[in-house]
Design an enzyme around this catalytic site. Structure first.
Site, PDB file in Angstrom:
ATOM      1  N   LYS A 280       0.846  -1.189   0.000  1.00 39.92           N
ATOM      2  CA  LYS A 280       0.000   0.000   0.000  1.00 39.92           C
ATOM      3  C   LYS A 280       0.887   1.247   0.000  1.00 39.92           C
ATOM      4  O   LYS A 280       1.849   1.328   0.762  1.00 39.92           O
ATOM      5  CB  LYS A 280      -0.920  -0.028   1.236  1.00 39.92           C
ATOM      6  CG  LYS A 280      -2.086   0.919   1.151  1.00 39.92           C
ATOM      7  CD  LYS A 280      -3.222   0.445   2.027  1.00 39.92           C
ATOM      8  CE  LYS A 280      -4.340   1.474   2.075  1.00 39.92           C
ATOM      9  NZ  LYS A 280      -5.552   0.967   2.721  1.00 39.92           N
ATOM     10  N   GLU A 375     -20.201  -4.003   9.481  1.00 37.76           N
ATOM     11  CA  GLU A 375     -21.120  -3.169  10.261  1.00 37.76           C
ATOM     12  C   GLU A 375     -22.279  -3.988  10.831  1.00 37.76           C
ATOM     13  O   GLU A 375     -22.691  -3.782  11.984  1.00 37.76           O
ATOM     14  CB  GLU A 375     -21.652  -2.022   9.398  1.00 37.76           C
ATOM     15  CG  GLU A 375     -20.614  -0.941   9.044  1.00 37.76           C
ATOM     16  CD  GLU A 375     -19.709  -1.312   7.884  1.00 37.76           C
ATOM     17  OE1 GLU A 375     -19.924  -2.390   7.278  1.00 37.76           O
ATOM     18  OE2 GLU A 375     -18.786  -0.536   7.579  1.00 37.76           O
ATOM     19  N   ARG A 403     -25.513  -0.388   6.079  1.00 38.31           N
ATOM     20  CA  ARG A 403     -25.254  -1.818   5.927  1.00 38.31           C
ATOM     21  C   ARG A 403     -25.949  -2.660   6.995  1.00 38.31           C
ATOM     22  O   ARG A 403     -26.149  -3.844   6.843  1.00 38.31           O
ATOM     23  CB  ARG A 403     -23.745  -2.072   6.068  1.00 38.31           C
ATOM     24  CG  ARG A 403     -22.966  -2.078   4.804  1.00 38.31           C
ATOM     25  CD  ARG A 403     -23.258  -3.309   3.972  1.00 38.31           C
ATOM     26  NE  ARG A 403     -22.903  -3.082   2.594  1.00 38.31           N
ATOM     27  CZ  ARG A 403     -21.694  -3.272   2.086  1.00 38.31           C
ATOM     28  NH1 ARG A 403     -20.736  -3.721   2.838  1.00 38.31           N
ATOM     29  NH2 ARG A 403     -21.462  -3.016   0.818  1.00 38.31           N
TER      30      ARG A 403
HETATM   31  C1  LIG Z   1     -19.308  -0.821   4.063  1.00 36.39           C
HETATM   32  C2  LIG Z   1     -18.065  -0.007   4.205  1.00 36.39           C
HETATM   33  N1  LIG Z   1     -17.523   0.185   5.425  1.00 36.39           N
HETATM   34  C3  LIG Z   1     -16.406   0.922   5.559  1.00 36.39           C
HETATM   35  C4  LIG Z   1     -15.802   1.482   4.468  1.00 36.39           C
HETATM   36  C5  LIG Z   1     -14.592   2.377   4.645  1.00 36.39           C
HETATM   37  N2  LIG Z   1     -13.428   1.839   3.953  1.00 36.39           N
HETATM   38  C6  LIG Z   1     -13.046   2.278   2.747  1.00 36.39           C
HETATM   39  S1  LIG Z   1     -11.722   1.490   2.162  1.00 36.39           S
HETATM   40  C7  LIG Z   1     -11.598   0.552   3.556  1.00 36.39           C
HETATM   41  C8  LIG Z   1     -10.502  -0.436   3.677  1.00 36.39           C
HETATM   42  C9  LIG Z   1     -10.423  -1.328   2.495  1.00 36.39           C
HETATM   43  O1  LIG Z   1      -9.338  -2.179   2.648  1.00 36.39           O
HETATM   44  P1  LIG Z   1      -8.910  -3.127   1.489  1.00 36.39           P
HETATM   45  O2  LIG Z   1     -10.116  -3.749   0.875  1.00 36.39           O
HETATM   46  O3  LIG Z   1      -7.876  -4.041   2.008  1.00 36.39           O
HETATM   47  O4  LIG Z   1      -8.308  -2.167   0.392  1.00 36.39           O
HETATM   48  P2  LIG Z   1      -6.915  -1.358   0.431  1.00 36.39           P
HETATM   49  O5  LIG Z   1      -7.288   0.051   0.771  1.00 36.39           O
HETATM   50  O6  LIG Z   1      -6.047  -1.965   1.452  1.00 36.39           O
HETATM   51  O7  LIG Z   1      -6.372  -1.462  -0.930  1.00 36.39           O
HETATM   52  C10 LIG Z   1     -12.601   0.859   4.451  1.00 36.39           C
HETATM   53  C11 LIG Z   1     -12.771   0.260   5.781  1.00 36.39           C
HETATM   54  C12 LIG Z   1     -16.405   1.260   3.210  1.00 36.39           C
HETATM   55  N3  LIG Z   1     -15.906   1.794   2.092  1.00 36.39           N
HETATM   56  N4  LIG Z   1     -17.512   0.510   3.104  1.00 36.39           N
END
Ligand SMILES: Cc1ncc(C[n+]2csc(CCOP(=O)(O)OP(=O)(O)O)c2C)c(N)n1
Length: 624
Positions: A280, A375, A403
């Site tokens: 990342k 959630e 959600r």
């Molecule tokens: C339902 C929901 N809850 C929380 C989020 C906030 N959120 C956005 S990106 C993320 C982390 C995603 O992690 P990952 O899938 O590993 O992707 P990376 O950013 O590491 O590439 C979160 C918690 C969201 N987008 N949707």
């Protein structure tokens, strides 16, 4: 320059393989340059550059489809699909969205922003493709964080069963926004390190290679044996057992490995999962060193990575405590309440920093739970804690609480468990746009029996509401916006009484009943109107449920016109609730029946008439 000559993926196909590395550098430079000015989701997008180049190199878009889970990692996709010039306007009003957007490009099948939905969306496309006997390829790109969301498993489960041709690319970087948590994350880490399998494989290979020629039958047998062993040792077996063919893990930054692998895997039938490992923030050292901060960053100085201090917007009023956000006040207050009340437990669904719960996590690690991007689970988990006598506080963004709607009704409200929902980013969130605006919560919460719904007008009142919520043995919601706060009235009454509002001004020409963040601009609007000889009553509603019915009714008997003001969608919201109880028609001021686009919060509030001037204008025009 390679990037500036790429207007669509077909142009990319013309770039020789050995120049793709240079293209990746240019894509990263462009992202860093633009995001340093606009802010945005930099770290995830930097990490996915090679993966996106490789996918576009192998696919035939827009006939083939890629669905990016969340979509915050898709900047390279935007740059390679005709949006390089417009990328300058990233996240600005009328500019390029920070997420895939179906209205922006034929290369984006869906507008996305919430996590863990990509596999299901992709599977729907694949099923439709088969019905209509078309032949395009469908790829879902998901992160390891997204894999902590139950919806993702529902999609995988169904995909394994339906056996549709679909490729899921699992991009693992060990981070959600904060470090990834949970059993699945541990499991993926095992795949990445996989000491038993790798050690055995290396030893076997070197032993055999030192003794037999490379084309011999023995080596082929050994390779087959190794494949069999892989079945025993490779943790990708979880996916295999779910009906996917598992490939990887591959280095997600190595184009020379990725491209041939993707080309081959694309031509295999059935559900396939390609597992890649990325870093990342890759390629920009401040972001590599602090991917949590650069997950979603504001403007920064490119050289150092330091944030450019936000220039104070003229429409942000001043007061005390200056410059603090609701999130900050909540984070501090919860820590201090938890010192006295040992029953308080804090829960986040993968957003410790964003919700301000990082302070609680550091102070009381044993009483803090990050449950992953889950959630719905968080809500049930909290209800369990509450039933057993603890005081769970879920801090969650308004948009993501959507959600868990069923769980709020069935597992909390119906059970009447004392769960406290602290709903942050309630209202207009700004640059993240339509998928993230927190504008529905009043509508979807105020109709649930047993639930108490509050909104503070300022920081002092937020503290009071938190104290009140801790004492109430019922489910409680406290909603507040993404905003800097000020004490609207000094001193602000701290003690909160169930269902009781606060009268802030009394006047004869009209009455305003404002909720939470709208109290302050309403107060300013009254000042503007006073200059024109109009005097109004102003009520700080405090509660969207239960309503202060007696007060509202008595006001309706005394006043010609009542206005309700809320930072949320009008239909079914706070104003509608007031309308239902007062018996006269009220003028509801809030957001219209549409998805609110991206842009600065102040600008959007102004556009929708939710600042002091807009409110004053609306009142004046209705009184005429
Ligand atoms: C339902 C929901 N809850 C929380 C989020 C906030 N959120 C956005 S990106 C993320 C982390 C995603 O992690 P990952 O899938 O590993 O992707 P990376 O950013 O590491 O590439 C979160 C918690 C969201 N987008 N949707």
């Amino acid at each position: 320059m390679l990037l500036e000559n790429i207007y669509n993926p077909q142009d990319l196909h013309k770039v020789p393989l050995e120049q793709l590395l240079q293209l990746a550098i240019e894509v990263r430079e462009r992202m860093v340059d633009v995001v340093s000015r606009t802010g945005g989701h930099l770290a995830s997008s930097l990490g996915a550059v090679e993966l996106i180049i490789a996918l576009h190199y192998c696919l035939d878009m827009p006939a083939d489809k890629i669905i990016f889970d969340v979509g915050h990692q898709a900047y390279a996709h935007k740059l390679l699909t005709g949006r390089n010039t417009a990328f300058e306007t990233l996240r600005q009003f009328n500019g390029i969205s920070g997420f895939p957007s179906k209205d922006e490009s034929v290369y984006d099948s869906f507008t996305t922003g919430h996590s863990s939905s990509a596999v299901s969306l992709a599977l729907g496309l694949a099923a439709a493709r088969d019905f209509t006997q078309e032949h395009y390829k469908v790829v879902a790109v998901i992160g390891d964080g997204s894999l902590s969301g139950g919806l993702c498993f529902e999609g995988l489960n169904n995909a394994g069963h339906l056996k549709k041709d679909i490729l899921v690319v699992l991009n693992t970087n060990e981070l959600s926004i904060a470090p990834n948590v949970g059993a699945i994350s541990t499991y993926l880490n095992k795949i990445i390190s996989l000491p038993i399998y790798n050690r055995f494989k290396d030893q076997l290979e070197s032993f055999v290679r030192s003794r037999v020629p490379s084309e011999s039958r023995i080596l082929k047998l050994v390779n087959r044996f190794e494949e069999g062993l892989k079945g025993l040792f490779v943790p990708g077996m979880l996916f295999e057992e779910m009906g996917f063919r598992y490939f990887g893990p591959l280095d997600g930054h190595d184009l020379h490995t990725l491209i041939p692998a993707i080309k081959n895997i694309l031509y295999i039938k059935g559900p396939r999962l390609l597992h890649v490992i990325t870093k990342k923030g890759k390629g920009y050292s401040p972001s590599e060193n602090d991917p949590v901060r650069f997950h979603g960053t504001g403007p920064f100085e490119v050289g150092s990575g330091r944030p450019v201090s936000a220039v104070k917007s003229a429409s942000v009023p001043t007061g005390t405590p200056a410059g603090r956000s609701y999130t900050d006040v909540f984070g501090d207050k919860l820590v201090s309440l938890a010192k006295e009340n040992k029953k308080i437990i804090a829960i986040t669904a993968a957003m410790p920093e964003g919700t301000g719960l990082d302070k609680f996590r550091d102070a009381y690690p044993q009483r803090f739970f990050d449950v992953g991007i889950a959630e719905a689970h968080a809500v049930c988990f909290a209800s369990g804690l509450a039933r057993a006598g603890l005081k769970p506080v879920i801090a969650v963004y308004s948009t993501f609480l959507q959600r868990a709607y069923d769980q709020i009704i069935e597992d909390v409200a119906l059970q009447n468990t004392g769960v406290v929902f602290v709903v942050d980013r309630a209202g207009i969130v700004g640059e993240d746009g339509a998928t993230h605006q927190g504008i529905f919560d009043l509508t979807y919460l105020r109709n649930i029996p047993n639930l108490v719904v509050m909104a503070p007008k300022d920081g002092v009142e937020l503290e009071g509401m938190l104290e009140f919520a801790m004492e109430l043995d019922k489910p409680v919601v406290i909603r507040y916006p993404r905003s800097t706060i000020h004490n609207v009235t000094a001193p602000s009454a701290k003690s909160i009484e169930l269902g009781k509002s606060e009268v802030l001004r009394e006047g004869k020409d009209f009455a305003v009943i404002a909720l939470g963040s709208m109290v302050e601009p309403s107060l300013d609007a009254l000042e503007l109107l006073a200059k024109e000889g109009l005097s109004g009553t102003l009520v700080n509603a405090r509660f969207a449920k239960p309503l202060d019915v007696d007060l509202f009714k008595s006001i309706s008997l005394k006043t010609k016109k009542i206005f309700t003001i809320e930072e949320g969608i009008i239909y079914g919201g706070f104003g509608s609730a007031v309308n239902e109880v007062v018996g006269v028609s009220v003028v509801r001021i809030g957001l219209p029946d549409e998805f609110i686009p991206h842009g600065k919060r102040d600008l959007l509030l102004e556009k929708y008439g939710l600042n002091a001037q807009g409110i004053a204008d609306k009142i004046k025009s209705c009184l005429k």
